[in-house]
Write a protein that holds these residues in place. Structure first.
Motif, PDB file in Angstrom:
ATOM      1  N   ASN A   1       0.820  -1.214   0.000  1.00  0.00           N
ATOM      2  CA  ASN A   1       0.000   0.000   0.000  1.00  0.00           C
ATOM      3  C   ASN A   1       0.861   1.274   0.000  1.00  0.00           C
ATOM      4  O   ASN A   1       0.679   2.134  -0.868  1.00  0.00           O
ATOM      5  CB  ASN A   1      -0.944  -0.038   1.213  1.00  0.00           C
ATOM      6  N   PRO A   2       1.827   1.421   0.918  1.00  0.00           N
ATOM      7  CA  PRO A   2       2.692   2.602   0.816  1.00  0.00           C
ATOM      8  C   PRO A   2       3.499   2.636  -0.474  1.00  0.00           C
ATOM      9  O   PRO A   2       3.750   3.712  -1.018  1.00  0.00           O
ATOM     10  CB  PRO A   2       3.611   2.510   2.041  1.00  0.00           C
ATOM     11  N   ARG A   3       3.884   1.451  -0.979  1.00  0.00           N
ATOM     12  CA  ARG A   3       4.652   1.454  -2.228  1.00  0.00           C
ATOM     13  C   ARG A   3       3.819   2.071  -3.353  1.00  0.00           C
ATOM     14  O   ARG A   3       4.317   2.805  -4.192  1.00  0.00           O
ATOM     15  CB  ARG A   3       5.048   0.016  -2.597  1.00  0.00           C
ATOM     16  N   PHE A   4       2.526   1.795  -3.345  1.00  0.00           N
ATOM     17  CA  PHE A   4       1.670   2.364  -4.390  1.00  0.00           C
ATOM     18  C   PHE A   4       1.331   3.826  -4.087  1.00  0.00           C
ATOM     19  O   PHE A   4       1.387   4.688  -4.979  1.00  0.00           O
ATOM     20  CB  PHE A   4       0.364   1.553  -4.505  1.00  0.00           C
ATOM     21  N   LEU A   5       1.007   4.118  -2.832  1.00  0.00           N
ATOM     22  CA  LEU A   5       0.430   5.438  -2.520  1.00  0.00           C
ATOM     23  C   LEU A   5       1.460   6.545  -2.330  1.00  0.00           C
ATOM     24  O   LEU A   5       1.223   7.691  -2.757  1.00  0.00           O
ATOM     25  CB  LEU A   5      -0.427   5.344  -1.249  1.00  0.00           C
ATOM     26  N   ALA A   6       2.577   6.243  -1.700  1.00  0.00           N
ATOM     27  CA  ALA A   6       3.524   7.317  -1.339  1.00  0.00           C
ATOM     28  C   ALA A   6       3.904   8.180  -2.541  1.00  0.00           C
ATOM     29  O   ALA A   6       3.891   9.414  -2.440  1.00  0.00           O
ATOM     30  CB  ALA A   6       4.759   6.730  -0.657  1.00  0.00           C
ATOM     31  N   PRO A   7       4.213   7.601  -3.718  1.00  0.00           N
ATOM     32  CA  PRO A   7       4.608   8.469  -4.853  1.00  0.00           C
ATOM     33  C   PRO A   7       3.444   9.254  -5.441  1.00  0.00           C
ATOM     34  O   PRO A   7       3.658  10.116  -6.283  1.00  0.00           O
ATOM     35  CB  PRO A   7       5.125   7.461  -5.900  1.00  0.00           C
ATOM     36  N   ARG A   8       2.227   8.956  -4.995  1.00  0.00           N
ATOM     37  CA  ARG A   8       1.043   9.644  -5.535  1.00  0.00           C
ATOM     38  C   ARG A   8       0.486  10.674  -4.558  1.00  0.00           C
ATOM     39  O   ARG A   8      -0.539  11.311  -4.841  1.00  0.00           O
ATOM     40  CB  ARG A   8      -0.043   8.612  -5.885  1.00  0.00           C
ATOM     41  N   LEU A   9       1.114  10.816  -3.405  1.00  0.00           N
ATOM     42  CA  LEU A   9       0.627  11.743  -2.369  1.00  0.00           C
ATOM     43  C   LEU A   9       1.697  12.792  -2.092  1.00  0.00           C
ATOM     44  O   LEU A   9       2.903  12.525  -2.217  1.00  0.00           O
ATOM     45  CB  LEU A   9       0.317  10.972  -1.080  1.00  0.00           C
ATOM     46  N   PRO A  10       1.253  13.992  -1.667  1.00  0.00           N
ATOM     47  CA  PRO A  10       2.240  15.040  -1.385  1.00  0.00           C
ATOM     48  C   PRO A  10       3.085  14.687  -0.162  1.00  0.00           C
ATOM     49  O   PRO A  10       2.738  13.801   0.613  1.00  0.00           O
ATOM     50  CB  PRO A  10       1.361  16.274  -1.106  1.00  0.00           C
ATOM     51  N   GLY A  11       4.168  15.397   0.017  1.00  0.00           N
ATOM     52  CA  GLY A  11       5.060  15.139   1.149  1.00  0.00           C
ATOM     53  C   GLY A  11       5.325  16.417   1.920  1.00  0.00           C
ATOM     54  O   GLY A  11       4.749  17.444   1.592  1.00  0.00           O
ATOM     55  N   PRO A  12       6.205  16.377   2.887  1.00  0.00           N
ATOM     56  CA  PRO A  12       6.893  15.168   3.359  1.00  0.00           C
ATOM     57  C   PRO A  12       5.942  14.230   4.113  1.00  0.00           C
ATOM     58  O   PRO A  12       5.023  14.691   4.781  1.00  0.00           O
ATOM     59  CB  PRO A  12       7.979  15.702   4.269  1.00  0.00           C
ATOM     60  N   GLN A  13       6.198  12.926   3.961  1.00  0.00           N
ATOM     61  CA  GLN A  13       5.343  11.910   4.583  1.00  0.00           C
ATOM     62  C   GLN A  13       6.129  11.108   5.623  1.00  0.00           C
ATOM     63  O   GLN A  13       7.274  10.770   5.397  1.00  0.00           O
ATOM     64  CB  GLN A  13       4.843  10.913   3.525  1.00  0.00           C
ATOM     65  N   ARG A  14       5.426  10.778   6.709  1.00  0.00           N
ATOM     66  CA  ARG A  14       5.975   9.852   7.716  1.00  0.00           C
ATOM     67  C   ARG A  14       4.962   8.728   7.890  1.00  0.00           C
ATOM     68  O   ARG A  14       3.864   8.956   8.381  1.00  0.00           O
ATOM     69  CB  ARG A  14       6.204  10.554   9.057  1.00  0.00           C
ATOM     70  N   TRP A  15       5.295   7.545   7.417  1.00  0.00           N
ATOM     71  CA  TRP A  15       4.367   6.417   7.482  1.00  0.00           C
ATOM     72  C   TRP A  15       4.623   5.571   8.721  1.00  0.00           C
ATOM     73  O   TRP A  15       5.774   5.347   9.102  1.00  0.00           O
ATOM     74  CB  TRP A  15       4.535   5.507   6.270  1.00  0.00           C
ATOM     75  N   ARG A  16       3.542   5.068   9.288  1.00  0.00           N
ATOM     76  CA  ARG A  16       3.614   4.014  10.304  1.00  0.00           C
ATOM     77  C   ARG A  16       2.959   2.773   9.704  1.00  0.00           C
ATOM     78  O   ARG A  16       1.806   2.836   9.255  1.00  0.00           O
ATOM     79  CB  ARG A  16       2.859   4.426  11.567  1.00  0.00           C
ATOM     80  N   LEU A  17       3.700   1.666   9.668  1.00  0.00           N
ATOM     81  CA  LEU A  17       3.172   0.416   9.123  1.00  0.00           C
ATOM     82  C   LEU A  17       2.869  -0.527  10.279  1.00  0.00           C
ATOM     83  O   LEU A  17       3.772  -0.863  11.053  1.00  0.00           O
ATOM     84  CB  LEU A  17       4.204  -0.246   8.209  1.00  0.00           C
ATOM     85  N   VAL A  18       1.611  -0.936  10.418  1.00  0.00           N
ATOM     86  CA  VAL A  18       1.214  -1.796  11.540  1.00  0.00           C
ATOM     87  C   VAL A  18       0.794  -3.166  11.012  1.00  0.00           C
ATOM     88  O   VAL A  18      -0.033  -3.263  10.100  1.00  0.00           O
ATOM     89  CB  VAL A  18       0.033  -1.178  12.318  1.00  0.00           C
TER      90      VAL A  18
END
Ligand SMILES: C[S@@+](CC[C@H](N)C(=O)[O-])C[C@H]1O[C@@H](n2cnc3c(N)ncnc32)[C@H](O)[C@@H]1O
Length: 290
Positions: free
Chosen positions: A52-69
């Motif tokens: 999910n982050p692999r798909f979404l991160a490049p399509r969303l503005p930044g800077p981003q800090r993801w938490r993966l649970v």
């Protein structure tokens, strides 16, 4: 019972998932994030190996800090490896934190500062009560939510030109699979194909603006044979668990469908739904942003 997934299965499904996702809902999430204060805290629930982050991160503005649970530390380690070097829509590095824990504690999974909660291919495993607690937590922290690739319980095999095939034996297997989907996977009686309705109801009733779009897998004959066979094999295992007394019938069904899939004469379509929920503005939001 606790649900575990094979890394190979998650990798195999990732391209089909990417093709199936609804682009407009991602655009809505992206536009909403563009108006939020930085940096953007995003939480992915049931993250697995990080599709999910692999798909979404490049399509969303930044800077981003993801938490993966996720409760599977092995899958999370794989995610950490495969997310290295990922960049956001603005070209900045994306930061990641992995959190190996059970989703039973939904309030702990979604931190106070989360602006977007995401998940893919998760909600058939959870209960209506859990989804209710999730919507309450999202309302409490004021985040938007993007829930993708939630199975709706519908599937059918297809012939040439995507014509649906209706076979009595498929209907019988579908009924058994629906019963299996309802088993407790660790978060209460599982919703299976009822999950999209439960998500819509829970988020609408908490005042979110809810947008939905279908995101089916359309696996044409001869085009996705490895994935289609793995899907059939997964169904076969579930059917044997659900109806051990029908093993001969289930084995014969798998054998026949597998032969047609491998011969490139059979495809399969699997129904999913994507949902984006945006919180209604609260008093003071405009002042905070200005
Ligand atoms: C079908 S996989 C989807 C993984 C990933 N989101 C993707 O799209 O590839 C479901 C994920 O939910 C995780 N999961 C299931 N039940 C869980 C629970 N009770 N607590 C934490 N994670 C859970 C599994 O370990 C698995 O990684």
């Amino acid at each position: 019972m606790s649900e575990r997934f094979e890394a190979d299965w998650l990798s195999l499904r990732e391209p089909a998932d990417a093709a199936a996702r609804d682009a407009d809902l991602v655009g809505r999430a992206s536009a909403w994030l563009a108006d939020r204060p930085r940096s953007l805290a995003i939480t992915d629930l049931g993250a697995g190996s990080g599709a999910n982050p692999r798909f979404l991160a490049p399509r969303l503005p930044g800077p981003q800090r993801w938490r993966l649970v996720d409760h599977d530390a092995g899958l999370l380690a794989r995610a950490a490896d495969r997310l290295a070097g990922l960049r956001d829509l603005d070209g900045s590095d994306v930061q990641f934190e992995i959190r190996a824990s059970d989703l039973a504690e939904v309030d702990a999974a979604i931190s106070e500062n989360t602006v977007l909660a995401t998940a893919s291919a998760l909600f058939d495993l959870v209960s209506a009560d859990w989804i209710d607690a999730l919507a309450a937590r999202c309302r409490q922290v004021g985040c938007a939510a993007l829930w993708t690739l939630t199975v709706d319980g519908g599937w059918h095999f297809t012939g040439p030109a995507a014509t649906p095939r209706t076979q009595t034996e498929d209907a019988a297997m579908r009924a058994l699979l629906q019963a299996h989907q309802a088993r407790d996977k660790g978060l209460g009686r599982a919703l299976g194909g009822h999950a999209p309705t439960a998500l819509r109801t829970a988020f609408t009733s908490r005042g979110f603006d809810v947008f939905e779009a279908p995101s089916p897998w359309r696996l044409a004959p001869d085009a996705h044979v490895e994935l289609a066979v793995a899907l059939l094999d997964g169904w076969h295992s579930a059917l044997l668990e659900q109806a051990p007394d029908a093993a001969r019938r289930v084995d014969a069904w798998r054998r026949e469908r597998r032969a047609d899939l491998e011969a490139g004469t059979l495809g399969v379509e699997v129904g999913h739904v994507d949902l984006y929920a945006e919180p209604a503005p609260r008093p003071g939001d405009a002042a905070r942003l200005s």
